[in-house]
Design a protein around this motif. Structure first.
Motif, short mmCIF file in Angstrom:
data_model
loop_
_atom_site.label_atom_id
_atom_site.label_comp_id
_atom_site.label_asym_id
_atom_site.label_seq_id
_atom_site.Cartn_x
_atom_site.Cartn_y
_atom_site.Cartn_z
N UNK A 121 50.01 29.91 29.27
CA UNK A 121 50.22 30.92 28.23
C UNK A 121 49.49 32.24 28.48
N UNK A 122 48.86 32.39 29.67
CA UNK A 122 48.17 33.66 29.95
C UNK A 122 49.20 34.75 30.21
N UNK A 123 48.81 36.01 29.93
CA UNK A 123 49.72 37.12 30.17
C UNK A 123 49.64 37.56 31.63
N UNK A 124 48.39 37.61 32.18
CA UNK A 124 48.21 38.09 33.55
C UNK A 124 46.85 37.62 34.04
N UNK A 125 46.59 37.83 35.33
CA UNK A 125 45.24 37.52 35.80
C UNK A 125 44.86 38.49 36.89
N UNK A 126 43.54 38.69 37.07
CA UNK A 126 43.10 39.53 38.18
C UNK A 126 41.80 38.99 38.78
N UNK A 127 41.61 39.31 40.03
CA UNK A 127 40.43 38.80 40.75
C UNK A 127 39.30 39.83 40.68
N UNK A 128 38.17 39.38 40.21
CA UNK A 128 37.04 40.31 40.05
C UNK A 128 36.66 40.92 41.41
N UNK A 129 36.18 42.16 41.38
CA UNK A 129 35.62 42.78 42.58
C UNK A 129 34.38 41.99 43.00
N UNK A 130 34.03 42.08 44.26
CA UNK A 130 32.77 41.42 44.69
C UNK A 130 31.57 41.98 43.94
N UNK A 131 30.51 41.23 43.89
CA UNK A 131 29.34 41.59 43.08
C UNK A 131 28.65 42.88 43.49
N UNK A 132 28.91 43.36 44.72
CA UNK A 132 28.21 44.59 45.13
C UNK A 132 28.87 45.84 44.55
N UNK A 133 30.04 45.66 43.89
CA UNK A 133 30.65 46.83 43.23
C UNK A 133 30.24 46.79 41.76
N UNK A 134 29.42 47.74 41.34
CA UNK A 134 28.83 47.63 40.02
C UNK A 134 29.62 48.32 38.93
N UNK A 135 30.39 49.37 39.28
CA UNK A 135 31.03 50.17 38.22
C UNK A 135 32.22 49.45 37.58
N UNK A 136 33.01 48.79 38.40
CA UNK A 136 34.26 48.25 37.87
C UNK A 136 34.36 46.74 38.11
N UNK A 137 35.11 46.11 37.23
CA UNK A 137 35.35 44.66 37.38
C UNK A 137 36.54 44.43 38.31
N UNK A 138 37.47 45.42 38.28
CA UNK A 138 38.73 45.27 39.01
C UNK A 138 39.33 46.65 39.14
N UNK A 139 40.28 46.79 40.02
CA UNK A 139 40.95 48.06 40.20
C UNK A 139 41.28 48.66 38.82
N UNK A 140 40.63 49.74 38.39
CA UNK A 140 40.68 50.16 36.99
C UNK A 140 42.09 50.45 36.47
N UNK A 141 42.92 51.15 37.24
CA UNK A 141 44.24 51.46 36.69
C UNK A 141 45.05 50.19 36.43
N UNK A 142 44.97 49.26 37.38
CA UNK A 142 45.71 47.99 37.17
C UNK A 142 45.18 47.26 35.94
N UNK A 143 43.87 47.22 35.84
CA UNK A 143 43.25 46.48 34.74
C UNK A 143 43.64 47.10 33.39
N UNK A 144 43.55 48.44 33.32
CA UNK A 144 43.86 49.12 32.06
C UNK A 144 45.35 48.99 31.72
N UNK A 145 46.19 49.21 32.76
CA UNK A 145 47.63 49.07 32.49
C UNK A 145 47.97 47.66 32.04
N UNK A 146 47.30 46.69 32.66
CA UNK A 146 47.51 45.29 32.28
C UNK A 146 47.23 45.11 30.78
N UNK A 147 46.15 45.71 30.32
CA UNK A 147 45.80 45.55 28.89
C UNK A 147 46.83 46.26 28.00
N UNK A 148 47.22 47.47 28.40
CA UNK A 148 48.21 48.17 27.57
C UNK A 148 49.53 47.38 27.51
N UNK A 149 49.94 46.86 28.65
CA UNK A 149 51.18 46.07 28.66
C UNK A 149 51.05 44.81 27.81
#
Ligand SMILES: Nc1ncnc2c1ncn2[C@@H]1O[C@H](COP(=O)(O)OP(=O)(O)OP(=O)(O)O)[C@@H](O)[C@H]1O
Ligand SMILES: [Mg+2]
Length: 484
Positions: A110-138
């Motif tokens: 029943x999930x809508x979508x999924x994404x793989x977290x960035x490696x731990x050395x990237x501190x600013x973002x959890x995932x490619x921001x545009x994809x992540x944000x668009x995913x939420x809007x959709x």
């Protein structure tokens, strides 16, 4: 949706570092995205969703959280609580399955979508921001649409339920129980149904019930009485015509089969169809195609056909008045509606049902019913079946104030056919096992009948009138019989 028209999010994440990364990623759109709550385990998430129904639009769910309840199981539980809420899974993907199976299982749960977290050395973002944000809007758009559909479906369902309530089949006799079982069985299928039964037994009501319980319930139910339309017009009624197809066809006409497309058509008195209309009907049933007058080529329709007849259609076939091939196509699911007099106690149930109904309609209290009056009603033959009973009750409610007596119901203005009460025709009662000469029998029967007619008449002359006698003759005969 939360305040300020922002999309309301519930974040389920047990690592502070990742909570921070999600916040950072969303900050780009902080006006439109609002993290309403953050919890670190599945149970807390469920509790919040339960406590604040309709509060969250999208759940951002870490796949590997502590506390036992997680992953697909948690997704299913969230969807059980609120089927419209959307879930985006974030994961480190340390799972030992191929990506495809993993994603597929999430979506199936029943999930809508999924994404793989960035490696731990990237501190600013959890995932490619545009994809992540668009995913939420959709996801939010999907939730809005699902909510809308759910509301519309609920409203439609409510109107179907109220239609069904208004067309409820009253009766608990064995034939009625069997009838209701047949309705339920056939409602699950798309089979053509032929309903046979005498006039007023409830054939149209049965057809409505099948339609409203079938998967076509949100679509149209189109009834037509084939007997009430002149033969030359029936084809254009059923199949329509194109503009200019004959003199006077100034505009195209939709046929009832087109109007009923995806729904149900109810052809009452089907035995009255002309031979050429029978051929066209056979064509619709066999090929799902209608031939409109004046149109080259045919047109596909998907209509369930329910027919009714108060004739014996098999006999019409033997007599050559109805096509045999059509009869077999129509009669896939046969239903017989038995006459009211064979339904025993249902007469009482229907009587009380209509008594309540018409009293409520008039805004009066339902009158009480004398036991003798009930007995007369129970023994009446009801040649007009439920329709007759319904109009009898309607007249009684209009005429009687707080009590319905045997006199009221025996009035020929109320019951049109002769009333036969049980005791009147119980020959054992009348003759006690003796066989009398004909003259003596006649005398006994006449005496009882005269007494009975007088008991339900307002005066001697009224009784005389009912018996078709001049008042003086009535009086003389009563004297002869020793009644006077
Ligand atoms: N079992 C029932 N419970 C409640 N009302 C009923 C029942 N059967 C019939 N009625 C009512 O009786 C009336 C006649 O029913 P309906 O029109 O369905 O009969 P019919 O068999 O189609 O009659 P006809 O052969 O004359 O077309 C309607 O008002 C219907 O609502
Ligand atoms: Mg009818």
């Amino acid at each position: 949706m939360s305040t300020n028209n922002a999309i309301s999010l519930l974040l389920v994440e047990d690592e502070e570092f990742d909570v921070g990364r999600v916040r950072n990623t969303l900050r780009l759109f902080s006006e439109r995205l609002h993290i309403a709550d953050v919890v670190s385990n599945g149970r807390a998430a469920l509790e919040l969703i339960q406590k604040k129904p309709d509060n969250y639009d999208v759940v951002i769910l870490d796949y590997q959280i502590s506390g036992g309840l997680k992953g697909e199981e948690l997704i299913r539980k969230i969807k059980d609580l609120d089927p419209c809420i959307q879930i985006i899974v974030i994961t480190k993907m340390t799972i030992n399955v191929t990506d495809y199976d993993f994603a597929n299982n999430l979506l199936k749960a029943g999930a809508f979508w999924y994404c793989t977290k960035y490696p731990g050395n990237i501190e600013e973002f959890i995932y490619q921001p545009t994809d992540f944000l668009l995913g939420i809007f959709n996801a939010y758009e999907k939730k809005r649409l699902e909510k809308h559909t759910l509301r519309a479906d609920r409203r439609l369902m409510q109107s179907v339920e109220s239609l069904l309530e208004a067309r409820k089949l009253i009766g608990e006799s064995k034939p009625m129980i069997q009838l209701k079982e047949a309705i339920e069985k056939y409602a699950k299928t798309d089979a053509n149904i032929l309903i046979s039964g005498a006039s007023g037994t409830g054939k149209e009501l049965v057809a409505w019930n099948i339609h409203l319980m079938s998967r076509r319930k949100f679509e149209k139910f189109v009834p037509i009485n084939c007997g009430s339309i002149p033969h030359e017009l029936i084809e254009s009624e059923l199949f329509g015509y194109e503009k200019g197809s004959f003199t006077g066809a100034n505009a195209p006409k939709l046929g009832l089969f087109e109007i009923a497309n995806n729904g149900t058509i109810f052809l009452d008195e089907v035995s009255e169809l002309s031979p050429s209309a029978q051929v066209k009907l056979l064509r619709v049933i066999q090929d799902g195609e209608i031939e409109k007058i004046g149109r080259t080529g045919s047109m596909s329709v998907n209509v369930r056909v329910i027919t009714a007849t108060n004739k014996n259609l098999a006999a019409e076939v033997s007599d050559g008045r109805f096509r045999e091939d059509l009869y077999f196509r129509l009669n896939v699911g046969p239903i017989d509606v038995v006459p009211l007099r064979q339904r025993g106690e249902d007469i009482q149930l229907l009587f009380d049902h209509f008594l309540e109904y018409f009293s409520r309609d008039l805004g009066v209290l339902a009158p009480s019913v004398d036991p003798k009056a009930r007995e007369i009603l129970m023994n009446y033959r009801w040649p007009g079946n439920v329709r007759e009973l319904r109009s009898v009750v309607q007249r009684l409610v209009l005429n009687c104030k707080d009590k319905i007596t045997s006199k009221d119901v025996s009035d020929p203005m109320i019951l049109h056919s002769p009333v036969l009460t049980k005791d009147m025709w119980n020959l054992d009662d009348m003759f006690g096992g003796q066989v009398l000469p004909l003259r003596d029998m006649e005398r006994i029967v006449r005496t009882r009948y005269f007494k009975y007619v007088r008991s339900i008449s307002s005066s001697d002359s009224n009784a005389a009138e009912k018996l078709g006698l001049a008042p003086s003759n009535f009086y003389r005969m009563c004297k002869e019989l020793g009644i006077k």
